[in-house]
Design a protein around this motif. Structure first.
Motif, PDB file in Angstrom:
ATOM      1  N   ASN A   1     -41.044 -40.061 103.918  1.00 60.46           N
ATOM      2  CA  ASN A   1     -40.591 -40.385 105.269  1.00 60.46           C
ATOM      3  C   ASN A   1     -41.151 -39.250 106.161  1.00 60.46           C
ATOM      4  N   ARG A   2     -42.409 -38.958 105.886  1.00 60.31           N
ATOM      5  CA  ARG A   2     -43.302 -38.367 107.008  1.00 60.31           C
ATOM      6  C   ARG A   2     -42.715 -36.838 107.151  1.00 60.31           C
ATOM      7  N   PHE A   3     -42.163 -36.177 106.092  1.00 61.46           N
ATOM      8  CA  PHE A   3     -41.983 -34.696 106.105  1.00 61.46           C
ATOM      9  C   PHE A   3     -42.850 -33.879 105.390  1.00 61.46           C
ATOM     10  N   GLU A   4     -43.292 -32.879 105.673  1.00 59.40           N
ATOM     11  CA  GLU A   4     -43.955 -31.925 105.034  1.00 59.40           C
ATOM     12  C   GLU A   4     -43.591 -31.221 103.602  1.00 59.40           C
ATOM     13  N   VAL A   5     -43.624 -31.562 102.532  1.00 56.29           N
ATOM     14  CA  VAL A   5     -43.029 -30.846 101.439  1.00 56.29           C
ATOM     15  C   VAL A   5     -43.598 -29.692 100.922  1.00 56.29           C
ATOM     16  N   VAL A   6     -42.703 -28.775 100.774  1.00 54.10           N
ATOM     17  CA  VAL A   6     -43.122 -27.536 100.123  1.00 54.10           C
ATOM     18  C   VAL A   6     -42.318 -27.609  98.724  1.00 54.10           C
ATOM     19  N   ALA A   7     -43.146 -27.625  97.799  1.00 54.88           N
ATOM     20  CA  ALA A   7     -42.762 -27.430  96.179  1.00 54.88           C
ATOM     21  C   ALA A   7     -42.148 -26.007  95.884  1.00 54.88           C
ATOM     22  N   PRO A   8     -40.923 -25.856  95.326  1.00 58.17           N
ATOM     23  CA  PRO A   8     -40.284 -24.599  95.198  1.00 58.17           C
ATOM     24  C   PRO A   8     -40.924 -23.927  94.060  1.00 58.17           C
ATOM     25  N   ARG A   9     -40.929 -22.476  94.112  1.00 56.89           N
ATOM     26  CA  ARG A   9     -41.252 -21.599  92.994  1.00 56.89           C
ATOM     27  C   ARG A   9     -40.019 -21.152  92.228  1.00 56.89           C
TER      28      ARG A   9
ATOM     29  N   ASN B   1     -31.280 -19.187 114.911  1.00 55.67           N
ATOM     30  CA  ASN B   1     -32.530 -18.815 114.556  1.00 55.67           C
ATOM     31  C   ASN B   1     -32.586 -18.177 112.959  1.00 55.67           C
ATOM     32  N   THR B   2     -31.473 -17.925 112.549  1.00 54.83           N
ATOM     33  CA  THR B   2     -31.365 -17.100 111.286  1.00 54.83           C
ATOM     34  C   THR B   2     -30.846 -18.075 110.209  1.00 54.83           C
ATOM     35  N   ILE B   3     -31.379 -17.784 108.956  1.00 51.64           N
ATOM     36  CA  ILE B   3     -30.967 -18.550 107.963  1.00 51.64           C
ATOM     37  C   ILE B   3     -30.058 -17.532 107.021  1.00 51.64           C
ATOM     38  N   LEU B   4     -28.868 -18.124 106.764  1.00 53.64           N
ATOM     39  CA  LEU B   4     -27.848 -17.342 105.589  1.00 53.64           C
ATOM     40  C   LEU B   4     -28.164 -17.890 104.568  1.00 53.64           C
ATOM     41  N   ALA B   5     -28.392 -17.273 103.477  1.00 59.44           N
ATOM     42  CA  ALA B   5     -28.780 -17.605 102.087  1.00 59.44           C
ATOM     43  C   ALA B   5     -27.760 -16.900 101.109  1.00 59.44           C
ATOM     44  N   GLY B   6     -27.243 -18.024 100.261  1.00 62.14           N
ATOM     45  CA  GLY B   6     -26.261 -17.485  99.258  1.00 62.14           C
ATOM     46  C   GLY B   6     -26.742 -17.536  98.060  1.00 62.14           C
ATOM     47  N   THR B   7     -26.336 -16.295  97.065  1.00 60.54           N
ATOM     48  CA  THR B   7     -26.689 -16.293  95.729  1.00 60.54           C
ATOM     49  C   THR B   7     -25.590 -15.773  95.034  1.00 60.54           C
ATOM     50  N   GLY B   8     -25.533 -15.822  93.714  1.00 51.45           N
ATOM     51  CA  GLY B   8     -24.429 -15.320  92.749  1.00 51.45           C
ATOM     52  C   GLY B   8     -24.294 -16.250  91.530  1.00 51.45           C
ATOM     53  N   PHE B   9     -24.329 -17.643  92.135  1.00 52.82           N
ATOM     54  CA  PHE B   9     -23.806 -18.652  90.985  1.00 52.82           C
ATOM     55  C   PHE B   9     -25.229 -19.448  90.717  1.00 52.82           C
ATOM     56  N   ARG B  10     -25.852 -20.185  91.848  1.00 50.42           N
ATOM     57  CA  ARG B  10     -26.914 -20.981  91.716  1.00 50.42           C
ATOM     58  C   ARG B  10     -28.356 -20.555  92.232  1.00 50.42           C
ATOM     59  N   SER B  11     -28.488 -20.669  93.461  1.00 55.11           N
ATOM     60  CA  SER B  11     -29.859 -20.064  94.039  1.00 55.11           C
ATOM     61  C   SER B  11     -30.288 -18.634  93.734  1.00 55.11           C
ATOM     62  N   THR B  12     -31.371 -18.182  93.462  1.00 65.54           N
ATOM     63  CA  THR B  12     -31.422 -16.789  93.097  1.00 65.54           C
ATOM     64  C   THR B  12     -32.007 -16.225  94.209  1.00 65.54           C
ATOM     65  N   GLY B  13     -31.992 -14.869  94.173  1.00 62.94           N
ATOM     66  CA  GLY B  13     -32.275 -13.918  95.379  1.00 62.94           C
ATOM     67  C   GLY B  13     -33.632 -14.257  95.564  1.00 62.94           C
ATOM     68  N   ASP B  14     -34.807 -14.438  94.853  1.00 60.47           N
ATOM     69  CA  ASP B  14     -36.185 -14.745  95.186  1.00 60.47           C
ATOM     70  C   ASP B  14     -36.372 -15.830  95.965  1.00 60.47           C
ATOM     71  N   SER B  15     -35.443 -16.948  95.737  1.00 61.45           N
ATOM     72  CA  SER B  15     -35.661 -17.862  96.676  1.00 61.45           C
ATOM     73  C   SER B  15     -35.185 -17.586  98.175  1.00 61.45           C
ATOM     74  N   HIS B  16     -34.515 -16.571  98.380  1.00 60.26           N
ATOM     75  CA  HIS B  16     -34.301 -16.171  99.714  1.00 60.26           C
ATOM     76  C   HIS B  16     -35.686 -15.685 100.402  1.00 60.26           C
ATOM     77  N   ARG B  17     -36.368 -14.681  99.519  1.00 57.97           N
ATOM     78  CA  ARG B  17     -37.647 -14.399 100.052  1.00 57.97           C
ATOM     79  C   ARG B  17     -38.554 -15.621 100.287  1.00 57.97           C
ATOM     80  N   GLU B  18     -38.384 -16.553  99.463  1.00 59.74           N
ATOM     81  CA  GLU B  18     -39.383 -17.905  99.630  1.00 59.74           C
ATOM     82  C   GLU B  18     -39.010 -18.575 100.925  1.00 59.74           C
ATOM     83  N   VAL B  19     -37.983 -18.847 100.936  1.00 62.40           N
ATOM     84  CA  VAL B  19     -37.280 -19.584 102.359  1.00 62.40           C
ATOM     85  C   VAL B  19     -37.729 -18.853 103.418  1.00 62.40           C
TER      86      VAL B  19
END
Length: 295
Positions: A125-133, A147-165
């Motif tokens: 559907n014509r989105f640019e896809v970035v595969a996660p690490r 303009n800010t991303i609030l990012a959750g961690t503790g149970f599912r997403s890791t803190g490293d994904s916050h750096r990645e996003v």
């Protein structure tokens, strides 16, 4: 808890009841719960011994879908896949800003096959896809506020994904730690009500949140950044009242979140009551079923 700054934060103004609420056009991705059931446990809400009714889930989901369309929002659909009952919770399928889709990497094996399906849909559907690490569960744990991303961690997403996003989107990322297992994704404990910019690029950011879902440091960050936020009590949080969607005026919430409904009306919002009680048996609500497609 870490806080990563990828861009200088903008000025955030107070948002009060005397300011007009502005409806914004939304584009959403949803998935019909044709295969909905609870056959495993990956969150406290899921009890396989409790019966589920797929027909009821479909009917409730359709009501939400039709409510979005009736208010002028676009809804696109991803095909459900047999054996993947949690695909209905499309918010976990990615995080999209400016036509770029950051794909998911699920923590639990039961949901891992969903990742390829969502990334294939974005690509088709014509989105640019970035595969996660890093392990991340999309908009379940990433919320765009101005303009800010609030990012959750503790149970599912890791803190490293916050750096990645932050690296992918070049935006300020504020990390928040969840501590109550009932609220295992950020979108179960925070509702973004006014994610729009005002005149001169000044954000009119406004959120609602459940304080005790976060550790003390995260509570302090939220209190400092959003002093006018709506603080919701546990009774409304426990029925997934904060797992809601907003277009800046209309806020789609559970009809059982009576206190939150009153708070929204006091602030000049229009609560739209949608019962997704059957889908709550899988640990999801309105926002879980709604992934915003930002082009």
């Amino acid at each position: 808890m870490s806080q990563t700054t990828a861009a200088a934060p903008r000025t955030v103004t107070s948002v009060t009841a005397d300011q007009p609420r502005i409806q914004q056009h939304r584009r959403y991705l949803m998935c019909r719960p044709e295969h909905f059931t609870v056959s495993y446990t990956i969150n406290p809400w899921m009890v396989p011994a409790n019966p589920t009714d797929t027909a009821v889930a479909l009917s409730q989901w359709q009501t939400l879908h039709d409510a979005y369309r009736a208010l002028g929002h676009e809804v696109q659909l991803i095909d459900p896949i047999e054996g993947l009952p949690d695909m209905v919770y499309t918010a976990n399928g990615g995080f999209v800003i400016d036509g770029v889709a950051y794909g998911p990497s699920f923590r639990y094996a039961e949901r891992m096959p969903e990742a390829a399906a969502f990334m294939d849909w974005f690509s088709g559907n014509r989105f640019e896809v970035v595969a996660p690490r890093e392990v991340n569960e999309g908009e379940g744990d990433f919320l765009l506020v101005g303009n800010t991303i609030l990012a959750g961690t503790g149970f599912r997403s890791t803190g490293d994904s916050h750096r990645e996003v932050g690296e992918i989107f070049g935006r300020e990322v504020v990390s928040l730690r969840l501590v109550d297992p009932r609220f295992y994704h950020l979108d179960t404990a925070i509702s973004v009500l006014d994610p729009v910019e005002g005149p001169g690029g000044v954000e009119r950011a406004n959120i609602a949140y459940l304080p005790h879902a976060f550790d003390e440091q995260s509570q302090a960050v939220l209190a400092e950044r959003y002093p006018d936020a709506i603080r919701v009590d546990d009774a409304d949080g426990a029925v997934f009242g904060l797992n809601s969607a907003s277009d800046g005026l209309n806020v789609f919430i559970s009809p059982r979140a009576k206190g939150f409904e009153a708070q929204l009306r006091e602030r000049g919002y229009n609560p739209v009551l949608i019962d997704l009680s059957e889908l709550l048996l899988g640990g999801g609500g309105i926002k879980c079923c709604t992934l915003e497609l930002r082009r």
